[in-house]
Enzyme design. Structure first.
Site, mmCIF file in Angstrom:
data_model
loop_
_atom_site.group_PDB
_atom_site.id
_atom_site.type_symbol
_atom_site.label_atom_id
_atom_site.label_comp_id
_atom_site.label_asym_id
_atom_site.label_seq_id
_atom_site.Cartn_x
_atom_site.Cartn_y
_atom_site.Cartn_z
ATOM 1 N N ASP A 277 37.479 32.605 -6.178
ATOM 2 C CA ASP A 277 37.494 33.789 -7.042
ATOM 3 C C ASP A 277 38.380 34.884 -6.449
ATOM 4 O O ASP A 277 38.492 34.994 -5.230
ATOM 5 C CB ASP A 277 36.049 34.296 -7.203
ATOM 6 C CG ASP A 277 35.898 35.144 -8.453
ATOM 7 O OD1 ASP A 277 36.879 35.284 -9.206
ATOM 8 O OD2 ASP A 277 34.792 35.675 -8.661
ATOM 9 N N ASN A 325 36.190 29.911 -19.122
ATOM 10 C CA ASN A 325 37.536 30.457 -18.907
ATOM 11 C C ASN A 325 38.460 30.279 -20.118
ATOM 12 O O ASN A 325 39.506 30.924 -20.210
ATOM 13 C CB ASN A 325 38.196 29.820 -17.673
ATOM 14 C CG ASN A 325 37.642 30.335 -16.356
ATOM 15 O OD1 ASN A 325 37.675 29.651 -15.337
ATOM 16 N ND2 ASN A 325 37.103 31.553 -16.358
HETATM 17 C C1 FPP Z 1 39.384 32.784 -10.353
HETATM 18 O O1 FPP Z 1 40.028 33.980 -10.104
HETATM 19 C C2 FPP Z 1 40.368 31.694 -10.275
HETATM 20 C C3 FPP Z 1 40.663 30.832 -11.282
HETATM 21 C C4 FPP Z 1 39.979 30.886 -12.578
HETATM 22 C C5 FPP Z 1 41.727 29.789 -11.138
HETATM 23 C C6 FPP Z 1 41.728 29.057 -9.868
HETATM 24 C C7 FPP Z 1 42.870 28.147 -9.852
HETATM 25 C C8 FPP Z 1 43.669 27.917 -8.792
HETATM 26 C C9 FPP Z 1 43.447 28.545 -7.471
HETATM 27 C C10 FPP Z 1 44.780 26.957 -8.931
HETATM 28 C C11 FPP Z 1 44.269 25.650 -8.442
HETATM 29 C C12 FPP Z 1 45.095 24.515 -8.830
HETATM 30 C C13 FPP Z 1 44.593 23.250 -8.968
HETATM 31 C C14 FPP Z 1 45.459 22.118 -9.317
HETATM 32 C C15 FPP Z 1 43.168 22.978 -8.811
HETATM 33 P P1 FPP Z 1 40.039 35.108 -11.253
HETATM 34 O O2 FPP Z 1 41.269 34.938 -12.048
HETATM 35 O O3 FPP Z 1 38.766 35.047 -11.988
HETATM 36 O O4 FPP Z 1 40.149 36.363 -10.341
HETATM 37 P P2 FPP Z 1 39.537 37.809 -10.714
HETATM 38 O O5 FPP Z 1 38.062 37.652 -10.735
HETATM 39 O O6 FPP Z 1 40.024 38.644 -9.584
HETATM 40 O O7 FPP Z 1 40.135 38.191 -11.996
#
Ligand code: FPP
Length: 489
Positions: A277, A325
């Protein structure tokens, strides 16, 4: 394993159902595996039936044994360590010149016996010079040749050579092999300056000379020394009172055993699951688009996968995209899907090289055909590897439970906790031991609801793209300190 042992095993593994004179190397795990391949071990060359194939062990044999093998028409596969062969040559050269030869070694060890066979009547096998009466046979000031068994205590060999020099005109080729010496030096470096609660665990068999010498060096340097030949033996050791434990291994100890033992000692979790996260916030804090945060997060994930491998963690599951999501702006969703496909394609080589099995958990029907094809192809290609990397995409803990219940209803099977597991997305994978969540949020967000019933949680304020190797170690260290009662006392 040292070069000599590796080469001997590589040669032996090309054979099946053959005879082997003495243990190929002094390690019980290796010997058990060779016995499974049909190796028959004997201690006398006369016990090998005429005309059969016989393997000479890494410790070498005397010329007399070679002669007998020839006379019995045996087909010989010689795995003698090149360094041992060099000592044979030196001993023979001394002997051919008529010099009395002193062998610094254990008279009962097959390597010392083999070297002795090169030396004719001028043999003096001495385990400990001070205790031996044999030196009385050589008059003071006489020229002598000195060789050593290759797996002795290097300091002892040097000390004994120095002692011999006070009485004789010494020519020497008395050196222990490099792998033995380097390990002994490492144990000494480890012990230097540490207090008495230091321990050294040597992983190796009780029959292994170099393993026993390592334990001896540890004890001589103030450590409490332990020797263990199997994981069960490691588990049975009482380490109470030991503050810092150094772990080393004999030169014939399989690396697999070493890794298993270190994992057990460190209490490393077998399965780590991560809620990655904070990508969005990381990007916003830097005035970047959210997509840049996900890209940075993907890079961190590649590193974390490697760090988990280095630490012997067998399963890593990451939460990449939840069933919730899909509500995000279309641009971000599209960007993430493209990133998943790109990352998986670019990582294929790494998965093959590092022997990582890739799997997806989640609702496959929600994904585009292109992304799903990439996923399925990678799953097939890596299906035979043991270490596993599971990525949760379009995943929800509740969705997984509902999907499992529906599959069970379709089959008409009444459910128990045990049979329910068979309907989960990855039923064969053990429950996560440790769940890590980054970015300071203190919730589970629908991640692995069934599987995490008794998992340990670790929360950190670090945003996912900044998650470092040190942070991973902090999480593992925190896990290692916990007492998991799982409802018991
Ligand atoms: C949460 O941060 C993260 C995600 C929803 C995406 C995670 C994906 C990756 C790290 C890429 C991985 C790639 C593969 C192939 C598995 P957020 O966007 O919710 O962060 P925030 O809470 O700060 O907005």
């Amino acid at each position: 394993m040292c070069g000599g042992v590796n080469a001997a095993i590589a040669k032996a593994l090309k054979l099946k159902d053959v005879w082997c004179l003495h243990e190929l190397v002094h390690n019980e795990i290796v010997i058990r595996e060779l016995k499974d391949l049909g190796f028959k071990f004997v201690d006398r060359i006369e016990d090998v039936p005429e005309g059969e194939t016989v393997v000479f062990s890494a410790h070498g044999v005397s010329p007399a044994v070679r002669e007998t093998a020839k006379a019995r028409h045996l087909k010989v596969v010689d795995t003698t360590c090149p360094f041992v062969a060099k000592v044979h040559k030196a001993a023979k050269a001394f002997s051919d010149r008529g010099l009395p030869v002193v062998i610094l070694g254990d008279p009962k060890h097959v390597e010392a016996k083999g070297i002795a066979g090169e030396c004719g009547e001028w043999l003096h096998q001495i385990a400990n010079l001070r205790e031996s009466g044999e030196l009385a046979r050589i008059s003071k000031g006489q020229k002598i040749g000195v060789v050593s068994q290759t797996t002795m205590n290097a300091d002892e060999v040097a000390r004994q050579v120095a002692e011999l020099r006070t009485r004789y005109d010494v020519e020497t080729m008395a050196e222990v092999c490099q792998a033995t010496k380097e390990r002994q030096d490492a144990v000494k470096r480890f012990c230097a300056g540490r207090r008495s609660e230091v321990g050294v665990l040597v992983l190796g068999s009780k029959t292994s000379s170099n393993s026993k010498r390592l334990a001896e060096v540890a004890a001589q340097n103030g450590a409490k020394a332990f020797l263990a030949g199997s994981l069960d033996e490691v588990k049975a050791i009482d380490f109470s009172g030991i503050g810092t434990l150094g772990v080393t291994s004999g030169a014939s100890t399989p690396e697999r055993f070493f890794m298993e033992a270190v994992k057990f000692l460190r209490n490393v979790p077998e399965h780590v699951a991560i809620i990655m996260d904070g990508n969005g916030r990381w990007a916003t804090q830097r005035g970047k688009r959210r997509g840049e945060g996900h890209k940075a997060g993907a890079k961190t994930l590649g590193d974390v996968l490697n760090w988990c491998g280095d630490r012997g963690i067998k399963y890593l599951t990451v939460y990449a995209f939840s069933t919730e999501n899909w509500k995000r702006p279309q641009e971000e969703v599209n960007g993430l899907m493209t990133l998943f496909a790109r990352m998986l394609k670019s990582k294929e080589k790494d998965f093959m090289k590092n022997r990582v099995r890739f799997r997806m958990i989640g609702r496959r029907g929600d994904l585009s055909k292109k992304l799903l094809d990439t996923i399925v192809a990678l799953e097939k290609k890596t299906a035979h590897f043991e270490r596993q990397f599971l990525v949760a995409i379009s995943y929800g803990g509740r969705a997984e439970i509902v999907d499992a219940v529906n599959a069970a209803i379709k089959k008409g099977e009444p459910l128990t906790e045990e049979t329910f597991r068979n309907y989960l997305y990855a039923p064969d994978v053990p429950d996560p031991d440790l769940v890590i969540r980054t970015s300071g949020e203190l919730r589970t967000s629908n991640f692995l609801l069934w599987e995490t019933a008794y998992s340990e949680y670790y929360f950190t304020d670090v945003l996912w793209p900044d998650f470092s190797e040190a942070e991973l170690d902090k999480a593992i260290e925190s896990y290692a300190q916990r007492h998991r009662r799982k409802g018991g006392v």
